[in-house]
Design a protein around this motif. Structure first.
Motif, PDB file in Angstrom:
ATOM      1  N   LEU A   1       0.854  -1.177   0.000  1.00 26.43           N
ATOM      2  CA  LEU A   1       0.000   0.000   0.000  1.00 26.43           C
ATOM      3  C   LEU A   1       0.894   1.233   0.000  1.00 26.43           C
ATOM      4  O   LEU A   1       1.715   1.401   0.916  1.00 26.43           O
ATOM      5  CB  LEU A   1      -0.894  -0.026   1.236  1.00 26.43           C
ATOM      6  CG  LEU A   1      -1.991   0.996   1.339  1.00 26.43           C
ATOM      7  CD1 LEU A   1      -2.981   0.813   0.211  1.00 26.43           C
ATOM      8  CD2 LEU A   1      -2.680   0.867   2.672  1.00 26.43           C
TER       9      LEU A   1
ATOM     10  N   ARG B   1      -0.873  -1.863  -4.490  1.00 24.20           N
ATOM     11  CA  ARG B   1      -2.042  -1.004  -4.263  1.00 24.20           C
ATOM     12  C   ARG B   1      -1.513   0.410  -4.112  1.00 24.20           C
ATOM     13  O   ARG B   1      -1.384   0.933  -3.015  1.00 24.20           O
ATOM     14  CB  ARG B   1      -2.803  -1.462  -3.031  1.00 24.20           C
ATOM     15  CG  ARG B   1      -3.367  -2.865  -3.239  1.00 24.20           C
ATOM     16  CD  ARG B   1      -4.314  -3.300  -2.201  1.00 24.20           C
ATOM     17  NE  ARG B   1      -5.368  -2.315  -2.029  1.00 24.20           N
ATOM     18  CZ  ARG B   1      -6.024  -2.165  -0.888  1.00 24.20           C
ATOM     19  NH1 ARG B   1      -5.756  -2.922   0.139  1.00 24.20           N
ATOM     20  NH2 ARG B   1      -6.970  -1.270  -0.794  1.00 24.20           N
TER      21      ARG B   1
ATOM     22  N   GLN C   1      -7.443   5.197  -0.957  1.00 21.64           N
ATOM     23  CA  GLN C   1      -6.667   4.387  -0.020  1.00 21.64           C
ATOM     24  C   GLN C   1      -6.120   5.189   1.149  1.00 21.64           C
ATOM     25  O   GLN C   1      -5.361   4.668   1.959  1.00 21.64           O
ATOM     26  CB  GLN C   1      -5.522   3.711  -0.757  1.00 21.64           C
ATOM     27  CG  GLN C   1      -6.017   2.760  -1.811  1.00 21.64           C
ATOM     28  CD  GLN C   1      -4.914   2.312  -2.740  1.00 21.64           C
ATOM     29  OE1 GLN C   1      -3.814   2.841  -2.709  1.00 21.64           O
ATOM     30  NE2 GLN C   1      -5.209   1.348  -3.569  1.00 21.64           N
TER      31      GLN C   1
END
Length: 124
Positions: free
Chosen positions: A36, A58, A74
């Motif tokens: 992430l 991601r 996110q």
């Protein structure tokens, strides 16, 4: 957990792949591990390197010219990372770099990271 230090004028995305190699040398495909990251890591080479190591990238996309402003979907998930950086900066020795030698600062950074992990595990 892995930490690294670099010069101030080095891009963060250049340090991502070596850190991934330290954290998990061999991830199996489909085991649910994801990386992430924010828009600073939005490069195809980074995405390919993360995928080659068995992780799911991601990574938020940068805003393109003429695309207007977009909300980062996110950001809520990345708040865990930002909170950890805030905990590290609350350690006085790490907030301002007083050490001239890199290995001393890296040692304090590793010690601070271990303290944060210990405190979180102790709170559970």
């Amino acid at each position: 957990m892995a930490v690294a230090i670099s010069a101030a004028n080095v891009n963060d995305y250049g340090m991502l792949l070596p850190l991934l190699d330290q954290v998990w040398p061999q991830a199996a495909d489909g085991d649910g591990r994801a990386v992430l990251a924010d828009r600073g890591y939005d490069a195809q080479a980074v995405r390919d390197g993360v995928s080659a190591r068995g992780f799911t990238p991601r990574i938020s996309h940068r805003n393109r010219p003429g695309g207007g402003r977009k909300r980062d979907a996110q950001a809520r998930e990345r708040s865990v990372i930002e909170r950890t950086f805030a905990w590290l900066s609350s350690l006085r020795r790490l907030a301002t770099r007083w050490e001239r030698r890199d290995e001393l600062y890296l040692a304090f950074l590793q010690l601070g990271s271990a303290l944060i992990c210990w405190r979180r595990l102790n709170a559970l």
